[in-house]
Design a protein around this motif. Sequence first.
Motif, PDB file in Angstrom:
ATOM      1  N   GLU A  46       0.856  -1.187   0.000  1.00  0.00           N
ATOM      2  CA  GLU A  46       0.000   0.000   0.000  1.00  0.00           C
ATOM      3  C   GLU A  46       0.890   1.235   0.000  1.00  0.00           C
ATOM      4  O   GLU A  46       1.080   1.913   0.993  1.00  0.00           O
ATOM      5  N   SER A  47       1.456   1.505  -1.164  1.00  0.00           N
ATOM      6  CA  SER A  47       2.408   2.594  -1.309  1.00  0.00           C
ATOM      7  C   SER A  47       2.237   3.212  -2.685  1.00  0.00           C
ATOM      8  O   SER A  47       1.691   2.588  -3.608  1.00  0.00           O
ATOM      9  N   PHE A  49       4.644   3.913  -4.771  1.00  0.00           N
ATOM     10  CA  PHE A  49       5.581   3.416  -5.779  1.00  0.00           C
ATOM     11  C   PHE A  49       5.101   2.095  -6.377  1.00  0.00           C
ATOM     12  O   PHE A  49       4.493   1.262  -5.713  1.00  0.00           O
ATOM     13  N   SER A  50       5.371   1.923  -7.654  1.00  0.00           N
ATOM     14  CA  SER A  50       4.889   0.738  -8.373  1.00  0.00           C
ATOM     15  C   SER A  50       5.938  -0.365  -8.415  1.00  0.00           C
ATOM     16  O   SER A  50       5.610  -1.515  -8.718  1.00  0.00           O
ATOM     17  N   GLY A  51       7.187  -0.033  -8.121  1.00  0.00           N
ATOM     18  CA  GLY A  51       8.224  -1.060  -8.146  1.00  0.00           C
ATOM     19  C   GLY A  51       9.582  -0.500  -7.797  1.00  0.00           C
ATOM     20  O   GLY A  51       9.739   0.701  -7.538  1.00  0.00           O
ATOM     21  N   MET A  52      10.570  -1.363  -7.805  1.00  0.00           N
ATOM     22  CA  MET A  52      11.951  -0.940  -7.578  1.00  0.00           C
ATOM     23  C   MET A  52      12.888  -1.906  -8.274  1.00  0.00           C
ATOM     24  O   MET A  52      12.501  -3.035  -8.616  1.00  0.00           O
ATOM     25  N   ALA A  53      14.094  -1.455  -8.517  1.00  0.00           N
ATOM     26  CA  ALA A  53      15.103  -2.301  -9.146  1.00  0.00           C
ATOM     27  C   ALA A  53      16.418  -2.141  -8.396  1.00  0.00           C
ATOM     28  O   ALA A  53      16.726  -1.068  -7.854  1.00  0.00           O
ATOM     29  N   ASN A  65       4.969  -4.002  -7.278  1.00  0.00           N
ATOM     30  CA  ASN A  65       3.851  -3.805  -6.357  1.00  0.00           C
ATOM     31  C   ASN A  65       2.582  -4.364  -6.986  1.00  0.00           C
ATOM     32  O   ASN A  65       2.040  -3.792  -7.940  1.00  0.00           O
ATOM     33  N   SER A  66       2.075  -5.482  -6.456  1.00  0.00           N
ATOM     34  CA  SER A  66       0.894  -6.115  -7.030  1.00  0.00           C
ATOM     35  C   SER A  66      -0.407  -5.492  -6.535  1.00  0.00           C
ATOM     36  O   SER A  66      -1.495  -5.971  -6.862  1.00  0.00           O
ATOM     37  N   PHE A  92      20.380   1.382  -7.728  1.00  0.00           N
ATOM     38  CA  PHE A  92      19.101   1.187  -7.035  1.00  0.00           C
ATOM     39  C   PHE A  92      18.151   2.330  -7.356  1.00  0.00           C
ATOM     40  O   PHE A  92      18.575   3.484  -7.493  1.00  0.00           O
ATOM     41  N   GLN A  93      16.858   1.990  -7.493  1.00  0.00           N
ATOM     42  CA  GLN A  93      15.858   3.024  -7.726  1.00  0.00           C
ATOM     43  C   GLN A  93      14.479   2.526  -7.310  1.00  0.00           C
ATOM     44  O   GLN A  93      14.068   1.430  -7.682  1.00  0.00           O
ATOM     45  N   MET A  94      13.775   3.328  -6.508  1.00  0.00           N
ATOM     46  CA  MET A  94      12.353   3.090  -6.249  1.00  0.00           C
ATOM     47  C   MET A  94      11.587   3.918  -7.266  1.00  0.00           C
ATOM     48  O   MET A  94      11.938   5.077  -7.512  1.00  0.00           O
ATOM     49  N   CYS A  95      10.541   3.324  -7.869  1.00  0.00           N
ATOM     50  CA  CYS A  95       9.925   3.936  -9.042  1.00  0.00           C
ATOM     51  C   CYS A  95       8.420   4.085  -8.922  1.00  0.00           C
ATOM     52  O   CYS A  95       7.748   3.284  -8.263  1.00  0.00           O
ATOM     53  N   ASN A  96       7.926   5.093  -9.602  1.00  0.00           N
ATOM     54  CA  ASN A  96       6.489   5.292  -9.767  1.00  0.00           C
ATOM     55  C   ASN A  96       6.250   5.317 -11.275  1.00  0.00           C
ATOM     56  O   ASN A  96       6.085   6.382 -11.883  1.00  0.00           O
ATOM     57  N   ALA A  97       6.272   4.155 -11.876  1.00  0.00           N
ATOM     58  CA  ALA A  97       6.278   4.033 -13.331  1.00  0.00           C
ATOM     59  C   ALA A  97       4.984   4.545 -13.952  1.00  0.00           C
ATOM     60  O   ALA A  97       3.915   4.448 -13.379  1.00  0.00           O
TER      61      ALA A  97
END
Length: 247
Positions: A46-47, A49-53, A65-66, A92-97
């Motif tokens: 519940e955030s 951001f949609s993902g990270m790499a 993020n499912s 590293f990166q947290m993303c909001n694609a």
Amino acid sequence: MAYNEKILEARANKFRRELGLGTETSLDLEKLLLTLGVLTVYKPLESKFSGMALKNNKSLFMLINSAVSIGRQNFTIGHELYHLFIQSDFNFQMCNAGTFDKKDKEEYNADVFSSFLLMPRDALSKQIPEKELEWGEKISLATIIKMEHYFGVSRAALLLRLGREKYIHYDDYKHYLMGVKKSAVEHGYSTKLYERSDEEKVIGDYGTKVKALYDVDKISESHYHSLMLDIGLDIDDPKFNDHGEEN
């Protein structure tokens, strides 16, 4: 570093060709992640951001993020592949694609790359009926729905991609974005693409690596069980103690 869109398209197409995928079809993303050796974890978070790499030496990791729609999950995978395989000196990166935010150059690059990777120009044109490609004709809603399911992306992502290729005018976006789920059902499609999956799963060899550590006594049995539970697998569950596959 900011790339122009022609360079990003060329890199997306080259990435496909080097994997023997060509530019005329959609992608099987799970098979692609396995081929590339990217350990990928899906978890509902519940955030925003949609993902990270994460890239560390030769290790490649992706978190998806499912709790966002499946279409956005798929777009996020393409976005993270840019960070892992195209971006220079990435760690590293947290993303909001999918925001296409030009204030962050690499995040914008990743969004544009994902769009080209998932929906190549050749594949787009193959999915549009010839009559709808004629001068003065418009792409039908039926074709829009078919295409978003074929490519596994959201309606918004598809419309942006079609807009880049001048198949659709920006003024028409609002019309197509109304009643997305209802329109899909009316045309006989499932609504799963537009909904969150809340799935917990792992793509890659996480379990194999953990089992190998246990087999050589690098971790205890309890630690092994705990690590497997972290990816949603209870190896003590009786359903895994069968004596062969069911017919």
